[in-house]
Design a protein around this motif. Structure first.
Motif, PDB file in Angstrom:
ATOM      1  N   MET A  28      10.550 -38.982  48.866  1.00 44.57           N
ATOM      2  CA  MET A  28      10.811 -37.616  48.441  1.00 44.57           C
ATOM      3  C   MET A  28       9.617 -37.141  47.625  1.00 44.57           C
ATOM      4  SD  MET A  28      14.781 -37.962  47.324  1.00 44.57           S
ATOM      5  CE  MET A  28      16.017 -38.548  48.483  1.00 44.57           C
ATOM      6  N   GLU A  42      13.714 -32.200  43.058  1.00 45.95           N
ATOM      7  CA  GLU A  42      14.849 -33.092  43.288  1.00 45.95           C
ATOM      8  C   GLU A  42      15.913 -32.795  42.246  1.00 45.95           C
ATOM      9  OE1 GLU A  42      13.577 -37.122  43.189  1.00 45.95           O
ATOM     10  OE2 GLU A  42      12.356 -36.979  45.016  1.00 45.95           O
ATOM     11  N   SER A  91      22.982 -37.130  50.382  1.00 45.14           N
ATOM     12  CA  SER A  91      21.997 -36.118  49.997  1.00 45.14           C
ATOM     13  C   SER A  91      22.154 -34.850  50.826  1.00 45.14           C
ATOM     14  CB  SER A  91      20.567 -36.654  50.158  1.00 45.14           C
ATOM     15  OG  SER A  91      20.296 -36.939  51.523  1.00 45.14           O
ATOM     16  N   ARG A 107      19.351 -31.947  52.006  1.00 45.99           N
ATOM     17  CA  ARG A 107      17.907 -31.664  52.031  1.00 45.99           C
ATOM     18  C   ARG A 107      17.712 -30.242  52.537  1.00 45.99           C
ATOM     19  NH1 ARG A 107      13.410 -35.599  54.908  1.00 45.99           N
ATOM     20  NH2 ARG A 107      11.549 -34.520  54.179  1.00 45.99           N
ATOM     21  N   THR A 152      15.727 -31.256  47.362  1.00 44.14           N
ATOM     22  CA  THR A 152      16.553 -32.402  47.740  1.00 44.14           C
ATOM     23  C   THR A 152      17.600 -32.630  46.659  1.00 44.14           C
ATOM     24  OG1 THR A 152      14.711 -33.444  48.904  1.00 44.14           O
ATOM     25  CG2 THR A 152      16.583 -34.845  48.339  1.00 44.14           C
ATOM     26  N   TRP A 170      20.561 -35.086  45.568  1.00 45.08           N
ATOM     27  CA  TRP A 170      20.990 -36.452  45.879  1.00 45.08           C
ATOM     28  C   TRP A 170      22.109 -36.904  44.953  1.00 45.08           C
ATOM     29  CZ3 TRP A 170      19.947 -40.535  42.331  1.00 45.08           C
ATOM     30  CH2 TRP A 170      19.106 -40.194  41.269  1.00 45.08           C
TER      31      TRP A 170
END
Length: 468
Positions: free
Chosen positions: A1, A73, A119, A121, A131, A133
Motif C-alpha cells: 500500500m 490509508e 479492506s 480500496r 485504502t 483496512w
C-alpha cells in the motif's frame, strides 16, 4: 500500500470510527429500524489531530479530499460494520465496483466467502487512492483489550446502555460526553498502531498472520525452495486433512453452570513442536493407490474407509468435518463413533493420536501422498530466536528504571511471542479464494459471491506444514 510508488507516511495514515443509532424508534418488538451514522471521525497518526463529522457525506468527502494528492490509508476496527455504510455510499455516489485493481472512480472490496471484511480500496482519481483496512485483522481483540498489547496509556471508556441505545435526531450536535467517548476510541487505536509501527515499520502487514509470516520470510528468504506450493488438485486433497483447532466441552459439563474454573495453557506448544519435531518439505515423493498402505517412515496424507469407536476414558480427536463420505448425522464437532464405515482423510501424526483414543479399524486404504520430513533447522532457528527475544526483553524490562524504555522492552518481548504463535498458520492459507462483490440493484445493496482468485504457484504456501 504505497503513495505512487512510495511507502505511505505517517502523515497520510488515519484511524476512523462511526457512531450509529436507529433512524427512528421501533414500532413493535419485531421492528428493526435502519441504522444511521450520527458521528464519524478521522484521527491522523502523525499529529493525532481529530476531525469529526455528524453525517456520512461529510466524512466520505474528507476521506477522499485531494489534500496534497497523495494516497492515504485509514484503519477502522471492525470494518465489517462500518464498511456496511461506506460501500452503499460509494455505490449510490456513482463509484463502480470491480474485481480488479480499481481505476479512477472505481472501488474494490476484499470480503471472503466467510463474510470476513479485510479492506476497501477506492481509486478517487487516476493519481489518488484511499485504502480502508480492518485493524481487527491485525489486532484480533476488542478495543478494551488493545492497550494491554503494547502497554499504551489510553484505555477505552465504558458507557451505559442508555448511552449506546439513545436515538440521535438528524442534526444532533454531539455532547461533551459523546465527544470524549468517541475521541477516546480513536486514540486507543492510534496509540496501538503507532506502537506497532515503532516495532515493525511503516510497511507493516495488515493481518496478524501476515506480519508474523513476513518476519519468518526475513529470517529464511529461501523458504519457497524448501516448501514449494502445491497444485490445486493436490492442495484440495490435502486440505481435507487440515482440521485445525476445534473447541470441546466434556459431555458431563455441557449445558451446566460451572464456577471456580481453573485455566491451563501449554506455552507455545506448536512453535515448540515446529522447532523440535520433523516437518514435511519438498515435492511429493510418491502417491499410493487404492489398497496400498502408506509408508510409515514418511510424512503422509491418506484417505481410507474406516470404522471407529472412542475408548473408555479417552477424549475424542476426530472432527466431524474429517468425514467425507458416510458422515454421521450429528451437531457435535467431535465424533465418538463412526456409526458404521466412513471415508475420512488424515495425516500420519493424527493417525497415531487416533489409535490412542479409539478402537480404529482400517477397512481399506484408498489413496496416499508422501513427503520427506525432517527437523527444519531454519524454522528451529526462527522459533529459538523469538524465544530468546521474548525472555531477554522481559528480563531487561524487569531491570529497567526508565518507564518508557521498560515498555519498549515489553513490546519487543510481546512481538516476538506473537511472531512465534502466528507464523505457522499462514502455511494453511487457501490457494483458491472466493469472495463477494457489492452491487446496487433497485436501490438495494446486494453482495454476490462472484470472485474466484487462484494464487500463482510462487505465492502459495506449503499446506503440509500447517497439517503437521
Amino acid at each position: 500500500m504505497a503513495s505512487r510508488g512510495k511507502t505511505v507516511q505517517l502523515s497520510h495514515m488515519f484511524v476512523a470510527d462511526f457512531e450509529t443509532c436507529d433512524e427512528r424508534p421501533a414500532l413493535h418488538e419485531k421492528d428493526y429500524p435502519n441504522q444511521k451514522v450520527w458521528l464519524a471521525g478521522l484521527q491522523n497518526l502523525e499529529t493525532e489531530a481529530t476531525t469529526r463529522f455528524t453525517n456520512l457525506d461529510d466524512f466520505m468527502s474528507a476521506a477522499m479530499a485531494r489534500g496534497d494528492n497523495q494516497n492515504t490509508e485509514i484503519a477502522i476496527h471492525g470494518l465489517k460494520f462500518d464498511g456496511s455504510f461506506i460501500v452503499p455510499w460509494l455505490l449510490r455516489n456513482n463509484f463502480q465496483p470491480t474485481h480488479n485493481k480499481p481505476g479512477a472512480g472505481q472501488f474494490s472490496v476484499l470480503i471472503d466467502d466467510k463474510n470476513n471484511w479485510y479492506s476497501i480500496r477506492l481509486q478517487v482519481t487516476k493519481r489518488r487512492r484511499v485504502t480502508i483496512w480492518d485493524s481487527a485483522k491485525l489486532f484480533p481483540m476488542p478495543l478494551e483489550y488493545m492497550p494491554g498489547l503494547y502497554g499504551t496509556p489510553t484505555k477505552k471508556i465504558a458507557e451505559d446502555g442508555d448511552f449506546y441505545n439513545a436515538i440521535r435526531e438528524d442534526g444532533h450536535e454531539p455532547t461533551e460526553r459523546e465527544i470524549i467517548y468517541f475521541d477516546n476510541d480513536l486514540q486507543v487505536l492510534t496509540e496501538t498502531i503507532k506502537a506497532h509501527i515503532k516495532i515493525c515499520g511503516l510497511q507493516f502487514k495488515k493481518t496478524h498472520a501476515s506480519q508474523a509470516f513476513y518476519e519468518f520470510e526475513q529470517s529464511f528468504p529461501a523458504w519457497k525452495w524448501r516448501f514449494p506450493g502445491l497444485s490445486v488438485d493436490l492442495d484440495a486433497y490435502a486440505r481435507s486433512a487440515y482440521w485445525g483447532g476445534i473447541s470441546h466441552v466434556n459431555e458431563i459439563h455441557r449445558a451446566k453452570d460451572i464456577y471456580t474454573i481453573g485455566v491451563f495453557d501449554i506455552n507455545s506448544s506448536y512453535p515448540d513442536k515446529a522447532a523440535n519435531c520433523k516437518l514435511p518439505y519438498g515435492p511429493v515423493l510418491f502417491e499410493g493407490g487404492e489398497g496400498q498402505a502408506p509408508d510409515m517412515s514418511k510424512f503422509w496424507i491418506a484417505s481410507a474407509l474406516v470404522e471407529f469407536k472412542l475408548k473408555p476414558g479417552k477424549l475424542p480427536c476426530i472432527p466431524t468435518k474429517a468425514i467425507s463420505e458416510g458422515r454421521p448425522l450429528t451437531i457435535d464437532k467431535w465424533l465418538d463413533n463412526s456409526d458404521g464405515i466412513v471415508r475420512m482423510t488424515f495425516c500420519n501424526i493424527d493417525y497415531l493420536t487416533i489409535l490412542e483414543s479409539y478402537d480404529f479399524k482400517i477397512w481399506r486404504w484408498m489413496e496416499t501422498a508422501h513427503w520427506a520430513w525432517k527437523i527444519q533447522k531454519e524454522i528451529r532457528a526462527f522459533v529459538l530466536k523469538n524465544n530468546e527475544a521474548k525472555v531477554t526483553n522481559k528480563e531487561k524490562a524487569a531491570n529497567e528504571q526508565d518507564g518508557e524504555k521498560r515498555q519498549e522492552y515489553l513490546n519487543l518481548s510481546q512481538r516476538a511471542k506473537i511472531n512465534n504463535n502466528a507464523f505457522y498458520g499462514k502455511f494453511g492459507e487457501e490457494i483458491v479464494k472466493y469472495g463477494k462483490t457489492a452491487y446496487l440493484q433497485d436501490e438495494d445493496i446486494i453482495y454476490i459471491m462472484d470472485r474466484e482468485d487462484e494464487q500463482s504457484l510462487n505465492k502459495r504456501k506449503f499446506l503440509p506444514v500447517a497439517i503437521a
